[in-house]
Design an enzyme around this catalytic site. Structure first.
Site, short mmCIF file in Angstrom:
data_model
loop_
_atom_site.label_atom_id
_atom_site.label_comp_id
_atom_site.label_asym_id
_atom_site.label_seq_id
_atom_site.Cartn_x
_atom_site.Cartn_y
_atom_site.Cartn_z
N ARG A 16 -35.53 58.32 -4.24
CA ARG A 16 -35.41 56.39 -4.32
C ARG A 16 -34.73 55.76 -3.65
NH1 ARG A 16 -33.71 55.19 -9.14
NH2 ARG A 16 -34.75 56.79 -10.59
N TYR B 143 -45.16 29.65 -0.65
CA TYR B 143 -46.59 31.20 -0.69
C TYR B 143 -46.46 31.30 -2.03
CZ TYR B 143 -47.80 35.82 -1.19
OH TYR B 143 -49.05 36.98 -1.93
N ASP C 133 -38.07 32.73 4.71
CA ASP C 133 -39.18 33.90 4.82
C ASP C 133 -39.33 33.82 5.92
OD1 ASP C 133 -41.68 35.13 4.43
OD2 ASP C 133 -41.74 34.44 2.25
N LYS D 26 -47.78 41.50 6.83
CA LYS D 26 -48.43 40.57 7.38
C LYS D 26 -47.99 41.11 8.90
CE LYS D 26 -49.41 38.90 3.91
NZ LYS D 26 -48.54 38.19 3.28
C1 LIG Z 1 -48.21 38.03 1.79
C2 LIG Z 1 -46.70 37.08 1.64
C3 LIG Z 1 -45.98 37.05 0.41
C4 LIG Z 1 -45.99 37.93 -0.12
O1 LIG Z 1 -45.45 39.29 0.42
P1 LIG Z 1 -46.49 41.16 -0.03
O2 LIG Z 1 -46.62 41.76 1.07
O3 LIG Z 1 -47.65 40.80 0.24
O4 LIG Z 1 -45.87 41.17 -1.55
C5 LIG Z 1 -44.96 36.27 0.98
N1 LIG Z 1 -44.02 35.28 1.31
C6 LIG Z 1 -45.14 35.50 2.50
C7 LIG Z 1 -44.94 33.81 3.89
C8 LIG Z 1 -46.47 35.63 2.53
O5 LIG Z 1 -47.46 35.40 3.42
#
Ligand SMILES: *Cc1c(COP(=O)(O)O)cnc(C)c1O
Length: 344
Positions: free
Chosen positions: A34, A85, A158, A183
């Site tokens: 962990r 988001y 982000d 993504k």
């Molecule tokens: C999908 C997404 C997230 C969240 O990520 P997860 O891997 O689904 O928890 C955060 N920010 C953006 C811009 C996203 O497209």
């Protein structure tokens, strides 16, 4: 040594394997699974090199964002995009409801508004482009404005949509970068992971400690797949970006499309369908090559109408978010064109 690769001595493996172990013989650098894992560390080395900081891998993008939000401390103010988001907004709303923070939502295109909200805040989270509205933030201006404050908040970007190949927020002066590695970074729609990147050692250790204490850890197999995916990020992005540009152009001149939201780079295109929600739903259910599904950044083209989700009130009802994959652009346009004909 190349970031994220195994040591390159004679007979060494080229790929870092998935270290499927929960614990390690006492006395070494890692004690327990962990705290860390050699496969995470290889992924972190590669992402850190791309973003220009030290990366900390998480079990999801939301786990990474929660760690950043945790930096605000009890009762702190967190600023975030009003149309970014939805998961981030929902997390902030839930934490605010529980009395653990105050959320301030802003239009990221309005630098003065962002800076006004940032005064007295602990953390500012920016998306640029925003998901799914594709709004752009003048990061240079926001960084300069924050720097002139007496006790500036932490700035976190982000970078999921832009990827470090198109935008490196730490170089622009941000304190933190987060990704949904689910993504573009991993890129194959086969895992859920996140990552935080920072330069300041104190931030890195706080974020790492949050991960250990909250148990927000990725699996070694996920880290292995994410690193494998990351190796092809430049070629995937190049192809998807070229196709996105072609599709954005075709969409802009299609009579069933009201407007195209495309910043001129990246693999994401949002467009509003003439006829609103019903027409857009028909487009989504009529594609044959692209897939009607949530998420983005994979090798297959995905699309969905975002406003169907609770909490997406700031998204126009007829907006479709298109994540462009690696299919042939002609095939994709033929598919979208026939789907748009169904929708009109
Ligand atoms: C999908 C997404 C997230 C969240 O990520 P997860 O891997 O689904 O928890 C955060 N920010 C953006 C811009 C996203 O497209």
């Amino acid at each position: 040594m190349v970031a994220g690769r195994a040591a390159a001595g004679p007979g060494d493996p080229i790929a870092v394997p998935p270290f499927l172990t929960s614990t390690f013989v006492a006395g070494g650098a890692i004690g327990y699974g962990r705290e860390s894992n050699p496969t995470w560390e290889a992924f972190e080395a590669a992402v850190g090199a791309l973003e220009g900081g030290t990366a900390v891998a998480f079990g999801s993008g939301m786990a990474a964002i929660a760690a950043v939000v945790g930096l605000a401390g009890g009762g702190g103010v967190v600023v975030a995009p009003h149309n970014g988001y939805t998961g981030t907004r929902k997390l902030l709303a839930a934490e605010a409801m529980a009395g653990r923070l105050t959320d301030r939502l802003v239009d990221v295109t309005d630098t003065a508004g962002v800076l006004k909200a940032a005064a007295g805040a602990a953390v500012v989270i920016i998306e640029s482009p925003t998901n799914p509205m594709m709004d752009l933030c003048d990061l240079d201006a926001v960084v300069a404005g924050l720097a002139s404050m007496s006790s500036p908040p932490l700035l976190c970007v982000d970078n999921t949509f832009a990827t470090p190949l198109l935008q490196r927020p730490l170089e622009l002066g941000a304190d933190l970068v987060v990704h949904s590695a689910t993504k573009m970074l991993a890129g194959h729609s086969d895992l859920v992971m996140g990552v935080v990147v920072a330069r300041q050692e104190s931030l890195v250790s706080q974020v790492r400690s949050h991960r250990t204490l909250h148990g927000a850890v990725p699996g070694p197999m996920e880290a292995f797949l994410a690193l494998r995916g990351l190796r092809t990020l430049p070629v995937r992005l190049e192809r998807a970006q070229a196709t996105a540009r072609v599709l954005a152009g075709h969409l802009a001149s299609h009579p069933s499309v009201e407007c195209v939201r495309y910043p001129g780079f990246g693999a994401m295109v949002s467009f509003d369908v003439v006829g609103g929600a019903a027409a857009a739903d028909l487009v989504c259910s009529s594609v044959r090559l692209a897939v009607h599904a949530t998420s983005l950044g994979g090798v297959e083209t995905l699309l969905e109408r975002r406003n169907k989700y609770e909490g997406e009130e700031t998204t126009p009802p007829g907006l479709i978010r298109l994540s462009v994959g690696l299919e042939h652009p002609d095939d994709l346009w033929a598919d979208l064109a026939q789907a748009l004909d169904h929708g009109s």
